[in-house]
Every structure is written in structure tokens, then in C-alpha cells.
Design a protein around this motif. Structure first.
Motif, mmCIF file in Angstrom:
data_model
loop_
_atom_site.group_PDB
_atom_site.id
_atom_site.type_symbol
_atom_site.label_atom_id
_atom_site.label_comp_id
_atom_site.label_asym_id
_atom_site.label_seq_id
_atom_site.Cartn_x
_atom_site.Cartn_y
_atom_site.Cartn_z
ATOM 1 N N ARG A 71 -20.501 5.613 -52.074
ATOM 2 C CA ARG A 71 -21.385 4.611 -51.482
ATOM 3 C C ARG A 71 -21.244 3.291 -52.239
ATOM 4 N NH1 ARG A 71 -22.836 2.615 -48.151
ATOM 5 N NH2 ARG A 71 -24.899 1.932 -48.715
ATOM 6 N N ALA A 115 -26.500 -2.631 -45.036
ATOM 7 C CA ALA A 115 -25.733 -3.839 -45.338
ATOM 8 C C ALA A 115 -25.981 -4.906 -44.276
ATOM 9 C CB ALA A 115 -24.248 -3.513 -45.408
ATOM 10 N N ASP A 168 -12.860 -7.682 -40.133
ATOM 11 C CA ASP A 168 -12.913 -7.075 -41.473
ATOM 12 C C ASP A 168 -14.314 -6.512 -41.745
ATOM 13 O OD1 ASP A 168 -10.314 -7.680 -42.012
ATOM 14 O OD2 ASP A 168 -10.717 -9.382 -43.331
ATOM 15 N N ILE A 169 -15.335 -7.273 -41.382
ATOM 16 C CA ILE A 169 -16.714 -6.820 -41.621
ATOM 17 C C ILE A 169 -16.983 -5.534 -40.847
ATOM 18 C CG2 ILE A 169 -19.147 -7.369 -41.135
ATOM 19 C CD1 ILE A 169 -18.451 -10.334 -41.799
ATOM 20 N N GLU A 173 -16.667 -2.935 -51.506
ATOM 21 C CA GLU A 173 -15.548 -3.339 -50.641
ATOM 22 C C GLU A 173 -16.041 -4.189 -49.466
ATOM 23 O OE1 GLU A 173 -12.310 0.174 -51.654
ATOM 24 O OE2 GLU A 173 -13.690 0.472 -49.989
ATOM 25 N N GLN A 174 -17.226 -3.871 -48.950
ATOM 26 C CA GLN A 174 -17.803 -4.735 -47.913
ATOM 27 C C GLN A 174 -18.020 -6.146 -48.448
ATOM 28 O OE1 GLN A 174 -21.328 -2.352 -46.839
ATOM 29 N NE2 GLN A 174 -20.450 -2.169 -44.783
ATOM 30 N N MET A 196 -23.783 -11.910 -47.961
ATOM 31 C CA MET A 196 -23.836 -10.476 -47.712
ATOM 32 C C MET A 196 -24.791 -9.825 -48.698
ATOM 33 S SD MET A 196 -22.648 -7.441 -49.164
ATOM 34 C CE MET A 196 -22.254 -5.800 -48.608
ATOM 35 N N ASP A 197 -25.434 -8.803 -48.251
ATOM 36 C CA ASP A 197 -26.479 -8.134 -49.010
ATOM 37 C C ASP A 197 -26.418 -6.657 -48.610
ATOM 38 O OD1 ASP A 197 -29.142 -7.097 -49.435
ATOM 39 O OD2 ASP A 197 -29.811 -9.168 -49.683
ATOM 40 N N ALA A 198 -26.289 -5.753 -49.592
ATOM 41 C CA ALA A 198 -26.277 -4.326 -49.267
ATOM 42 C C ALA A 198 -27.080 -3.566 -50.311
ATOM 43 C CB ALA A 198 -24.836 -3.804 -49.210
ATOM 44 N N LYS A 199 -27.727 -2.515 -49.873
ATOM 45 C CA LYS A 199 -28.545 -1.727 -50.797
ATOM 46 C C LYS A 199 -27.969 -0.324 -50.942
ATOM 47 C CE LYS A 199 -32.797 -4.228 -49.701
ATOM 48 N NZ LYS A 199 -32.452 -5.284 -50.688
ATOM 49 N N ILE A 252 -15.077 -8.639 -48.630
ATOM 50 C CA ILE A 252 -14.593 -9.308 -47.413
ATOM 51 C C ILE A 252 -14.914 -10.800 -47.461
ATOM 52 C CG2 ILE A 252 -14.915 -9.469 -44.909
ATOM 53 C CD1 ILE A 252 -15.693 -6.498 -44.979
ATOM 54 N N LYS A 302 -15.189 -2.411 -42.141
ATOM 55 C CA LYS A 302 -15.609 -1.921 -43.461
ATOM 56 C C LYS A 302 -16.961 -1.209 -43.443
ATOM 57 C CE LYS A 302 -12.663 -2.447 -46.816
ATOM 58 N NZ LYS A 302 -12.145 -1.245 -47.475
ATOM 59 N N PHE A 303 -17.688 -1.261 -42.319
ATOM 60 C CA PHE A 303 -18.914 -0.471 -42.279
ATOM 61 C C PHE A 303 -18.553 1.004 -42.361
ATOM 62 C CE2 PHE A 303 -20.851 -4.249 -40.082
ATOM 63 C CZ PHE A 303 -21.804 -4.500 -41.043
ATOM 64 N N ASP A 304 -19.387 1.771 -43.062
ATOM 65 C CA ASP A 304 -19.129 3.207 -43.149
ATOM 66 C C ASP A 304 -19.100 3.804 -41.749
ATOM 67 O OD1 ASP A 304 -18.929 3.269 -45.863
ATOM 68 O OD2 ASP A 304 -21.063 3.622 -46.184
ATOM 69 N N SER A 363 -17.901 1.647 -51.430
ATOM 70 C CA SER A 363 -17.743 1.062 -50.100
ATOM 71 C C SER A 363 -18.633 -0.166 -49.927
ATOM 72 C CB SER A 363 -17.909 2.116 -48.995
ATOM 73 O OG SER A 363 -19.248 2.322 -48.719
#
Lengths: 369, 369
Positions: free
Chosen positions: B264, A105, A76-77, B270-271, B304-307, B274, A80-82, B267
Motif C-alpha cells: 500500500r 487518494a 498515468d493517474i 508511485e501515485q 495529490m493527497d493519499a492516506k 506521477i 496507477k490507482f490500485d 503504490s
């Protein structure tokens, strides 16, 4: 361990090995995949103990090593990455803490020591046959339906693969019907005979290509069958015991032979099935006379009657079937016209071709009328 | 009655009226359709008592009359006829015994007297508005998700349609969020206000075209709303009572405004999702600083961490949401960039555009950190 993957390649490889992940397990290992980077190869492994799948995937190996990760979570991870050109980085520390990174991410999940994983059994690779991926995919599709998962007779949940001289015979039967497909092999191989759980073959069918140019090597050992294709290995346990004596069920005698358009016959049966509720077990009655086959059903929902043109030789006959069994066989035959051989209303019919490439045996049912 | 249909036209008309057939009913009538041939028109009718659908279908009327037939059975029979040029003949005798014939297949099923059917209520057609089919389909899709079927508050299971001057406002809310869409009407109409069960609007959405050139007339009466388009009428009961006072929930003040790429942001959320198992209710934390929005989730599955790059005006802010609510809104916005307005970590955020065509209100959740 530190690896870098292209997304599409990793997604594809995960899709392959995840066919061996059981959704119904409570074992952490059986819902996980093993990732191993060693000897300049990265290999993914998954198993449900009956079926094991291993596939190789391209990656940049910064540091070799291994880790066991929850299959669904990891997949799943990754999915889900672009869809960027950036690589997906997998970094595992000595405690199997796993960092998955792509663009901006970052995921941190816990992995497991690879020593906990159940390794794929080693099998001899002495005896084998070679088939095109297309042929293997087709033959499984054309026979898989006449199996039955039963504790009383486990053999009905398997498919016989019988190699004799240069012919591979694939057989399934479920007590009401039997499907036989013969494939001519390129070259002659040692005689082999084993019964493979149908679930394993269905997973193989889902993984392999429909490519006529690419081959599968099939290896036979005492307890296992191994399929090798592209960069993938699929290993399945085989069923222990004797398969049914299918030769005693076959016969070349007949009293009535019918030639019919497969398409027309199938669509008339499917019309009739509209009137049959599940569990009602109403028979489809076939009335065979010169030039015309009349199909009829009489159920709690109504009455249906359809006529199909046929060529007939031999006696007239009235006989009844479970219509689903006829449709299942007709659906997987590619010929425009099929030949059907009958003896009497109590004996099985045979749908088979002149070239002996297929035989579908179907038992009739009782009917009133 | 004796009628002759072209298959494609009959299949299409059946597909429309069957949207009003409930699968969960034990009433013979509610799982049936009424076929009426009178005044040179053939009309199909179905109802689940809350929602009624009527559509006209082309047919040759050999003898006028009417019959009520089991919807699924009749539709299955019609769809299973081969796609020939032959017409499908429907013949009903005085006892409502029904014969359906096409080519060499004949079905006999039992029909019911049309007097047993529940007729579509007559409604006034005085007050109405006109919208393109495309706009109506879009506005339902863009608001349907923030509803809740609840016995305690039935209004949450409905959508407010509020016509004022030349603007149609569509509103849904479920206690955690609210969706508002405004559509400018061509011409000005009488003010109207009613709450329609969301299920009725969803069926309308499934039937109508995505055609910008074709219109829907919507009629408002005391107990009903009627949609008229092409050759179809859809009539729904409306919900009785006062809708929520939505004006008190709205505000134009804010302390922080964020502009972000919708794609962006969506998504990245959505990541993060998960790592959130259903029923775990883990919040998604948004950390808003100049130039960067950091999303993070910490759950039993991992961290999880996203910028995401943003433009920000006003104060920095840390706030948490149910990530699904953010995604539901972002998914139905077409703009490339969205503006999000915040006050503080306890107050709702608003995703809205300058043209006042949409407002999505989402309540934050508590978080630790």
C-alpha cells in the motif's frame, strides 16, 4: 461534470484515443483528450489534426459536462490507482479544476474549457465498405513496410485503397518495391479510391481486434476516410493527388519461375544479412540452377554461402537483391511455399500466388560477378 | 582447430561470456572472444580488462587449437543457424581463417591469433566463501540501486562485501541513502573485506541461476574477486581504497516508529510520483499521525493527497523525501509489512527488520510547510 468509471474500462478507452496523441507537439490541445458527458453517453476524443479518434466509454453520469485534460497525466493517474472494485470519480468544477478520486487518494489537476478543443470533422457516411477487423489488421501488416516518408514524393508515405466491384486492393510502394494485397469483399460496393497516410493505418491496426467475427465499416469522403468499429471512430485525412500507375509496373511474363520453402528461403537470407553492416549496401546474390538456389554474400566481415532446394522452370539466372526487401515480403506471407517469377538480372522479380491475393514486386540491384 | 558444437550449448556459453564484452570499445580484442580447445576441454573467454569471464562448453574436439573471433559476429552467425539436430562445425586454419558450417550454410570469417588475447589473471584460491546462487543473485538485486558512478568518489560505484565470522554483509551507498543486507553463511570463513565495481556484480547477477540448490564459490585475493559456479569463472578487479565508515551512520535510537503495508505504501508513493516531472525535485511529504500516514505532493502538474493506514508509536512527525528513494528500497523488500524508524525531519529514516537481515537508510529532503 461528475462521472464515475470502472478502472479497466477507462484504461482501455484511454489506450485507444491516445493513439492520436502526438509526442512531438508543443500544442497543449494536441497532447490532451476531450471528455464529454452528454445524452447519456461519455465520449473521449483526441486528435493530432491529421488523425482523430473518438471512443465511447461506460460511466455513471452524475452530472453531464465536458473537460479537456492532459492525456498522459490523466492516463498515468488512472492507471496507477490500485486495482480495487472502487469506482474512479472525475469531478470538474466551473473553472475546469478537476478532482480525480479513488479510495484514499485524491488528485487535483487543471483542465481546459472544451471549446478550446478541435472537434472531429463531420463526414458523409454515404459510401462505405465492410471488412472483418481481422482482414483489415492483416492487410495493413502485410503492406505497411514498403512505404517511404519523403517530402519529394508524399504518395510513397501513403497506402492506396482501391475498391472495384467486390475487391479491395491495398497497395504501397517506395521506389524499390511494391506490395499489393487483394481482399474479396462480402457484397459489392461503389467504386472508391483514396490514399491514406500509412501512420493513420498503422494506428488503426494497433487499435482493432484480430477478431474475424467483428466488422469495420470504412467510409469514404472527399478529404477523409473514417473507420468505424466497436464503439470507436478513427478519422484520417487522405493524401491529395494521383497515386502511381501501378498497372504499368506489373507483368505476367517471366523467364524463370522458382518454387521454394518460404521458411528455408527466409532463414537463409537472414543468415546472409549477418555479414551486411548497415549502410554497407552489399547485395545478396542468388544463383538459380536446377534444383538448387545458392545465396551468397561477400562483405568486409566475411563470406557466406547457403544452398536451398527449389523447383525451377525456365532459364538459369544470377541476380542480386537488397536482402532486407526479400525478407520483408517473405515475413508477411503465410504460405508454406512461394512462387517467385524472374525475367532477367535487371528486371523486378514478383513473389505472387495463383489466387491473386498478393503480389510483391522487388527491384534487383547491380552486382559484380 | 576443428570443433563440433550443439547449437543450444554454444549459444548458452556465448551468452555467458558476452556479458564481459564492452559495446563501447574500439579495441578489436575487447570485442572478441577466445576459443580454446586443449586437454579435452573447450573454453570460451572474454574480457573488458576490468571483468573477465571464462566458461566451458561441451564440444567434439576433432583437432585442438585456439582462435579469437569477433564476439557479436560469431554469436549472430551461430544463433541464426536453423534449430536442426545438425552440429555446428568450427574449422580454423593455420592463418586463423575460420569456417563455420551447419547444414547447407557456410560462413568464412577472419580470426585472430590467440596470443593477441589478454589472458585471465591467475588468482590465489586460498580464501573463499560459499553462497547459494539464489542468495547471491538476490542480495545484488536488493542493493545495486543505491550506487553512484562518480569520478570524485569511486567507492560509491562499488559494493562492499564484508565477511565477518559467519555473516556476509553487502553494502552500497550513494550519498543520499545506504542499503545493507546481511546473509548468514553456512559454516565460518576467514574475515574478508573488499569493494567490487557494481557493474561486475550486475553481470554476475545476470549470469547465475535463481537456484537455491546450486552454490557459488567466491575467492578473495589482493586485487581481484573470483566467482566460480557451474562451469563458469567470473573475475573482477576490486576497487582500491577504504570504504566509508558505515557504522557511524547507523543508529538504533528513534522517536517515531511506523509499521505499514509495504504494498500500500509503495503504490501510494508511485501515485504521487506521477505529479513529479524528472528534474523537478519536488519532495514527497509524509505526515505521520496516529493510525494514518498522509502522503502529499504539490507540483506544477497538480496536487495529490493519499492516506495509508499505519501503526505508530512515538511522536507525530512531518518529513519529506525524494519518493524514488523510498520506492527503490520498498521494491526489494519481500515482507508484507515494514517497520520504519524516524528521529526528526532532518535525520535519516531507517527501514529495517527485527532479524537484522536488511537496513535501508534514506536521508530526508527540505520542504516548505
Amino acid at each position: 461534470m461528475n462521472l464515475k468509471f470502472q478502472k479497466a474500462q477507462l484504461v482501455n478507452a484511454l489506450g485507444i484515443v491516445m493513439k492520436a496523441i502526438s509526442t512531438k507537439t508543443s500544442s497543449v490541445i494536441l497532447e490532451s483528450i476531450l471528455i464529454t458527458a452528454a445524452d447519456n453517453r461519455v465520449v473521449l476524443d483526441a486528435t493530432d489534426t491529421e488523425l482523430s479518434i473518438q471512443t465511447e466509454v461506460d460511466a455513471i453520469i452524475v452530472n453531464p459536462g465536458g473537460v479537456v485534460l492532459n492525456a498522459k497525466l490523466f492516463s498515468d493517474i488512472v492507471r496507477k490507482f490500485d486495482n480495487t472494485d472502487s469506482l474512479i470519480e472525475l469531478d470538474v468544477d466551473k473553472d475546469f479544476k478537476t478532482t480525480i478520486r479513488c479510495d484514499q487518494a485524491i488528485f487535483n489537476i487543471m483542465g481546459i474549457d472544451p471549446v478550446e478543443f478541435i472537434p472531429m470533422p463531420q463526414v458523409d457516411r454515404d459510401d462505405f465498405i465492410k471488412l472483418s477487423q481481422f482482414s483489415l489488421k492483416e492487410v495493413i501488416r502485410q503492406t505497411e513496410f514498403s512505404t517511404a516518408i519523403s517530402d519529394i514524393n508524399r504518395m510513397m508515405g501513403g497506402e492506396l485503397i482501391d475498391i472495384k466491384d467486390n475487391v479491395a486492393k491495398f497497395v504501397t510502394l517506395d521506389g524499390h518495391r511494391m506490395s499489393i494485397r487483394n481482399i474479396e469483399l462480402n457484397g459489392s460496393f461503389e467504386n472508391q479510391r483514396c490514399v491514406v497516410p500509412i501512420k493513420s493505418l498503422q494506428e488503426v491496426m494497433r487499435i482493432i481486434d484480430s477478431d474475424t467475427q467483428k466488422d469495420v465499416n470504412i467510409y469514404f469522403s472527399k478529404d477523409h476516410i473514417l473507420f468505424e468499429f466497436d464503439r470507436t471512430l478513427v478519422l484520417s485525412r487522405i493524401l491529395d493527388g494521383e497515386y502511381f500507375r501501378i498497372e504499368t509496373m506489373l507483368s505476367n511474363d517471366y523467364d524463370t519461375k522458382v518454387t521454394v520453402s518460404r521458411n528455408r528461403f527466409q532463414s537463409a537470407i537472414e543468415q546472409a544479412m549477418i555479414l551486411i553492416r548497415e549502410n554497407e549496401h552489399k547485395p545478396l546474390i542468388l544463383d538459380i540452377e536446377n534444383g538448387t538456389l545458392t545465396l551468397s554474400v561477400n562483405s568486409s566481415l566475411g563470406f557466406m554461402d547457403a544452398k536451398v532446394n527449389i523447383e525451377k522452370s525456365g532459364s538459369d539466372l544470377k541476380i542480386a537483391f537488397n536482402p532486407k526487401f526479400l525478407v520483408d515480403a517473405l515475413k508477411v506471407i503465410d504460405d508454406e511455399f512461394v512462387d517467385i517469377y524472374f525475367t532477367n538480372a535487371k528486371s523486378p522479380c514478383f513473389i505472387k500466388d495463383d489466387k491473386n491475393s498478393y503480389t510483391y514486386l522487388i527491384l534487383p540491384v547491380n552486382f559484380v560477378g
